[in-house]
Design an enzyme around this catalytic site. Structure first.
Site, PDB file in Angstrom:
ATOM      1  N   ARG A   1      38.956  44.049   6.911  1.00  0.00           N
ATOM      2  CA  ARG A   1      40.393  44.247   7.105  1.00  0.00           C
ATOM      3  C   ARG A   1      41.152  44.090   5.793  1.00  0.00           C
ATOM      4  O   ARG A   1      42.084  44.818   5.479  1.00  0.00           O
ATOM      5  CB  ARG A   1      40.924  43.249   8.141  1.00  0.00           C
ATOM      6  CG  ARG A   1      40.411  43.488   9.553  1.00  0.00           C
ATOM      7  CD  ARG A   1      40.927  42.437  10.531  1.00  0.00           C
ATOM      8  NE  ARG A   1      42.328  42.606  10.833  1.00  0.00           N
ATOM      9  CZ  ARG A   1      43.289  41.780  10.483  1.00  0.00           C
ATOM     10  NH1 ARG A   1      42.987  40.678   9.794  1.00  0.00           N
ATOM     11  NH2 ARG A   1      44.539  42.011  10.788  1.00  0.00           N
TER      12      ARG A   1
ATOM     13  N   ASN B   1      48.827  42.783  48.304  1.00  0.00           N
ATOM     14  CA  ASN B   1      48.210  42.580  46.988  1.00  0.00           C
ATOM     15  C   ASN B   1      49.169  43.019  45.891  1.00  0.00           C
ATOM     16  O   ASN B   1      48.873  43.913  45.099  1.00  0.00           O
ATOM     17  CB  ASN B   1      46.925  43.413  46.891  1.00  0.00           C
ATOM     18  CG  ASN B   1      45.695  42.534  47.031  1.00  0.00           C
ATOM     19  OD1 ASN B   1      45.734  41.325  46.771  1.00  0.00           O
ATOM     20  ND2 ASN B   1      44.600  43.134  47.438  1.00  0.00           N
TER      21      ASN B   1
ATOM     22  N   LEU C   1      52.053  46.711  60.565  1.00  0.00           N
ATOM     23  CA  LEU C   1      50.925  46.541  61.485  1.00  0.00           C
ATOM     24  C   LEU C   1      49.728  47.421  61.112  1.00  0.00           C
ATOM     25  O   LEU C   1      49.190  48.146  61.937  1.00  0.00           O
ATOM     26  CB  LEU C   1      51.373  46.806  62.926  1.00  0.00           C
ATOM     27  CG  LEU C   1      52.325  45.742  63.493  1.00  0.00           C
ATOM     28  CD1 LEU C   1      52.886  46.175  64.851  1.00  0.00           C
ATOM     29  CD2 LEU C   1      51.639  44.386  63.616  1.00  0.00           C
TER      30      LEU C   1
ATOM     31  N   HIS D   1      41.221  35.876  41.496  1.00  0.00           N
ATOM     32  CA  HIS D   1      40.203  35.779  42.554  1.00  0.00           C
ATOM     33  C   HIS D   1      39.468  37.117  42.653  1.00  0.00           C
ATOM     34  O   HIS D   1      38.249  37.190  42.678  1.00  0.00           O
ATOM     35  CB  HIS D   1      40.874  35.418  43.881  1.00  0.00           C
ATOM     36  CG  HIS D   1      40.039  35.664  45.095  1.00  0.00           C
ATOM     37  ND1 HIS D   1      39.834  36.933  45.614  1.00  0.00           N
ATOM     38  CD2 HIS D   1      39.329  34.832  45.896  1.00  0.00           C
ATOM     39  CE1 HIS D   1      39.036  36.867  46.662  1.00  0.00           C
ATOM     40  NE2 HIS D   1      38.722  35.584  46.860  1.00  0.00           N
ATOM     41  N   ASN D   2      40.238  38.195  42.699  1.00  0.00           N
ATOM     42  CA  ASN D   2      39.627  39.523  42.835  1.00  0.00           C
ATOM     43  C   ASN D   2      38.835  39.896  41.584  1.00  0.00           C
ATOM     44  O   ASN D   2      37.808  40.565  41.684  1.00  0.00           O
ATOM     45  CB  ASN D   2      40.697  40.581  43.107  1.00  0.00           C
ATOM     46  CG  ASN D   2      41.215  40.504  44.528  1.00  0.00           C
ATOM     47  OD1 ASN D   2      41.112  39.471  45.174  1.00  0.00           O
ATOM     48  ND2 ASN D   2      41.787  41.571  45.017  1.00  0.00           N
TER      49      ASN D   2
ATOM     50  N   LYS E   1      45.547  35.280  43.164  1.00  0.00           N
ATOM     51  CA  LYS E   1      44.819  36.256  43.983  1.00  0.00           C
ATOM     52  C   LYS E   1      44.210  37.349  43.099  1.00  0.00           C
ATOM     53  O   LYS E   1      43.084  37.799  43.308  1.00  0.00           O
ATOM     54  CB  LYS E   1      45.769  36.873  45.029  1.00  0.00           C
ATOM     55  CG  LYS E   1      45.167  38.017  45.851  1.00  0.00           C
ATOM     56  CD  LYS E   1      43.960  37.546  46.646  1.00  0.00           C
ATOM     57  CE  LYS E   1      43.390  38.479  47.674  1.00  0.00           C
ATOM     58  NZ  LYS E   1      43.357  39.877  47.509  1.00  0.00           N
TER      59      LYS E   1
ATOM     60  N   SER F   1      43.170  36.424  51.189  1.00  0.00           N
ATOM     61  CA  SER F   1      41.814  36.946  51.020  1.00  0.00           C
ATOM     62  C   SER F   1      40.955  36.598  52.219  1.00  0.00           C
ATOM     63  O   SER F   1      41.088  35.540  52.819  1.00  0.00           O
ATOM     64  CB  SER F   1      41.153  36.376  49.760  1.00  0.00           C
ATOM     65  OG  SER F   1      39.813  36.845  49.700  1.00  0.00           O
TER      66      SER F   1
ATOM     67  N   VAL G   1      45.745  46.900  59.673  1.00  0.00           N
ATOM     68  CA  VAL G   1      44.806  45.950  60.279  1.00  0.00           C
ATOM     69  C   VAL G   1      45.014  44.497  59.827  1.00  0.00           C
ATOM     70  O   VAL G   1      44.950  43.568  60.634  1.00  0.00           O
ATOM     71  CB  VAL G   1      43.344  46.429  60.090  1.00  0.00           C
ATOM     72  CG1 VAL G   1      42.930  46.391  58.650  1.00  0.00           C
ATOM     73  CG2 VAL G   1      42.402  45.621  60.952  1.00  0.00           C
ATOM     74  N   MET G   2      45.341  44.291  58.533  1.00  0.00           N
ATOM     75  CA  MET G   2      45.566  42.908  58.070  1.00  0.00           C
ATOM     76  C   MET G   2      46.792  42.300  58.764  1.00  0.00           C
ATOM     77  O   MET G   2      46.776  41.136  59.166  1.00  0.00           O
ATOM     78  CB  MET G   2      45.762  42.871  56.545  1.00  0.00           C
ATOM     79  CG  MET G   2      44.534  43.160  55.728  1.00  0.00           C
ATOM     80  SD  MET G   2      43.239  41.924  55.923  1.00  0.00           S
ATOM     81  CE  MET G   2      43.855  40.590  54.900  1.00  0.00           C
TER      82      MET G   2
ATOM     83  N   GLU H   1      35.663  38.239  41.885  1.00  0.00           N
ATOM     84  CA  GLU H   1      34.943  38.989  42.931  1.00  0.00           C
ATOM     85  C   GLU H   1      34.272  40.241  42.327  1.00  0.00           C
ATOM     86  O   GLU H   1      33.106  40.516  42.603  1.00  0.00           O
ATOM     87  CB  GLU H   1      35.962  39.362  44.006  1.00  0.00           C
ATOM     88  CG  GLU H   1      35.448  40.148  45.176  1.00  0.00           C
ATOM     89  CD  GLU H   1      36.620  40.502  46.122  1.00  0.00           C
ATOM     90  OE1 GLU H   1      37.405  39.611  46.488  1.00  0.00           O
ATOM     91  OE2 GLU H   1      36.754  41.686  46.464  1.00  0.00           O
TER      92      GLU H   1
ATOM     93  N   ARG I   1      57.145  50.311  60.704  1.00  0.00           N
ATOM     94  CA  ARG I   1      57.971  51.512  60.487  1.00  0.00           C
ATOM     95  C   ARG I   1      57.645  52.599  61.506  1.00  0.00           C
ATOM     96  O   ARG I   1      58.527  53.196  62.111  1.00  0.00           O
ATOM     97  CB  ARG I   1      57.742  52.000  59.058  1.00  0.00           C
ATOM     98  CG  ARG I   1      58.516  53.232  58.706  1.00  0.00           C
ATOM     99  CD  ARG I   1      58.198  53.673  57.291  1.00  0.00           C
ATOM    100  NE  ARG I   1      56.773  53.953  57.101  1.00  0.00           N
ATOM    101  CZ  ARG I   1      56.254  54.437  55.987  1.00  0.00           C
ATOM    102  NH1 ARG I   1      57.033  54.658  54.950  1.00  0.00           N
ATOM    103  NH2 ARG I   1      54.960  54.661  55.887  1.00  0.00           N
TER     104      ARG I   1
ATOM    105  N   GLY J   1      39.532  39.573  54.049  1.00  0.00           N
ATOM    106  CA  GLY J   1      39.337  40.813  54.785  1.00  0.00           C
ATOM    107  C   GLY J   1      39.890  40.701  56.191  1.00  0.00           C
ATOM    108  O   GLY J   1      40.636  39.773  56.518  1.00  0.00           O
TER     109      GLY J   1
END
Ligand code: ATR
Length: 472
Positions: A447, A103, A11, A186-187, A183, A129, A13-14, A190, A34, A131
């Site tokens: 090389r 994540n 628990l 995605h980030n 994800k 995603s 915030v997300m 972002e 917990r 927030g």
């Protein structure tokens, strides 16, 4: 007491917001955290009069749920996820479903998928995603793992996800770590888009002398265009209007210029390097955050190396329009790099990703939601095996049209001594990608010269080595 339809662990915030979202969509929820004080606080402040039951041990949580149990873990990525899984595992029964909505690193998710499969448990690794607000009102959800479990969860996930005109922003992405891979990328995109917007701000602010009011108007006007409309553009415009109540000056000017990072941008670049996929715009964005962290050193070096930014004196309005077009081109490169990485990862890990669907589920709820995702979705719908987004007809035409101004903006910023690493990297990506012949013939010669690494020729097949020292 009747059994609850959905369980949630963690628990912060997300987690709180997702629990409220699930309940709001008509499903009864049991929660566990917990630290019991957090559970009590949530129950008394936010979950009052809702179909949410507090539980105070993993066992109580498991016993409170109807079967097959559906438990979403919203705990800190890393060891905490393994710790929670090992607490739950002996309590669960075959067919029960565990979802990791944090994540997590995709390789951890792939490992957990295997481990839970052999215990006859179903596992979903799901990127979330959007927030805090997205979690509450509708995030973009990126689930991967057990397809069977996804089908069981679909009625819940499709309701809690953001809704756009062509459906809820959720779809089954693929097996194992597919959800967390998507994800992660995605980030990465972002990171690229945020850095590009920050560089545009630098040019507008320091190069052109726009004040915060003008910056607000400029980003609002850009956000009103088809090409640049996006969530990030919208919040950027808003940021310039916010007055700090303490100092009565724009808050943005009082914020320390050191960008933090939690790691998903770095993971994207590392993943890309591993698969041999170029992501220079995203990589420039990660490096830019890293360099921003050298604040003390930069303050000293600014004097030692005489940092002064020149002012652009010519037609400011016309340059703003050019910057807008350059930003569009550069952002498309950020998306193109991310999509290429997903295509390669899908092949290597056998995710069977549908890139058009990936673009669709990013259209709502998530941080990179943007109008241009309509075109990205279309491009991959029309041609699922599209080699690169830059080759899709819409993008190709738009970028070739804007190329002269994209180039001019970068040249001008360089002349003004304004660093624009992501803009520069995007143009180099485009120009490198469209070059038939690159200077890597010389690299091969070097090389072979120092290490006898051999080279191939353009005029005949085979592998060659030259004794370069013998050249007069
Ligand atoms: P925040 O977002 O507040 O920084 P966090 O430390 O990342 O939170 O942790 C997010 C959630 O993971 C919290 O619910 C946390 O539980 P606590 O409130 O008891 O700290 C949970 N969490 C972290 N490590 C955990 C672990 N080893 N076992 C169970 N839950 C854990």
């Amino acid at each position: 007491m009747s059994q609850q339809q959905f369980g949630l662990i963690g628990l912060a915030v997300m987690g709180e917001n997702l629990a409220l979202n699930v309940e709001h969509q008509g499903f009864s929820v049991a929660v566990y955290n917990r630290t019991t004080e957090k559970t009590d606080k949530f129950m008394s402040e936010r979950a009052k009069d809702k179909k949410i039951q507090a539980t105070y041990s993993p066992k109580e949580l498991v016993n409170s749920l109807e079967r097959p149990r559906k438990i979403l873990m919203m705990v800190r990525a890393g060891k905490a996820v393994d710790a929670v899984i090992s607490q739950l595992k002996p309590l669960l029964e075959p067919g029960d479903i565990l979802i990791d909505g944090g994540n997590s690193f995709y390789e951890d998710t792939a490992r957990r998928s295997q481990e839970l499969k052999s215990a006859n448990l179903e596992f979903i690794g799901m990127g979330v995603s959007g927030g805090e607000e997205g979690a509450l009102k509708g995030p973009s959800l990126m689930p991967g793992g057990s397809e069977f479990a996804y089908e069981t969860l679909e009625p819940i996930l499709t309701k809690i996800a953001a809704q756009v005109e062509d459906g809820p922003c959720v779809t089954y992405l693929g097996s194992g770590g597919a959800g967390h891979y998507v994800k992660m990328v995605h980030n990465g995109i972002e990171y690229g888009n945020m850095q590009l917007i920050a560089e545009a701000y630098d040019v507008l602010n320091h190069g052109l002398g726009l004040d915060n009011e003008q910056l607000h108007s400029c980003f609002s006007a850009w956000n009103a265009t088809e090409e640049l409309n996006s969530y990030l553009m919208e919040i950027t415009a808003n940021i310039f209007q916010y007055i700090d109540p303490e100092s009565n000056t724009p808050l943005v000017d009082n914020i320390l210029d050191v960008a933090e990072q939690k790691g998903t941008g770095r993971w994207t670049v590392m993943g890309a390097l591993e698969l041999g996929v170029p992501v220079p715009t995203i990589s420039a964005a990660v490096n830019a955050r890293t360099m921003s962290a050298f604040k003390k050193e930069r303050s000293i070096v600014a004097q030692a190396l005489c940092s002064t930014i020149k002012k652009y004196q010519v037609d400011i309005q016309s340059f703003i329009d050019k910057l807008r077009d350059a930003l569009y081109c550069a952002q498309i490169c950020s998306y193109a790099e991310g999509m290429e990485l997903l295509r390669a990862a899908s092949q290597v890990h056998d995710y069977k990703l549908n890139l058009s669907e990936v673009a669709r589920i990013w259209k709502g709820g998530c941080i990179i939601r943007a109008k241009c995702l309509d075109d990205i979705q279309d491009a991959f719908r029309q041609k699922p095996d599209l080699q690169n987004l830059l080759l899709a007809r819409n993008f190709k035409e738009a970028i070739l049209n804007k190329l002269p101004v994209w180039r001019e903006v970068i040249a001008t910023a360089v002349a003004l001594d304004i660093p624009i690493p992501a803009f520069s990297a995007s143009l180099a990506y485009f120009n490198t990608y469209r070059r038939d012949r690159l200077p890597q013939n010389l690299i091969q010669a070097q090389r072979d010269y120092f290490g006898s690494h051999t080279y191939e020729r353009i005029d005949k097949p085979g592998v060659f080595h030259t004794e370069w020292n013998l050249v007069e």
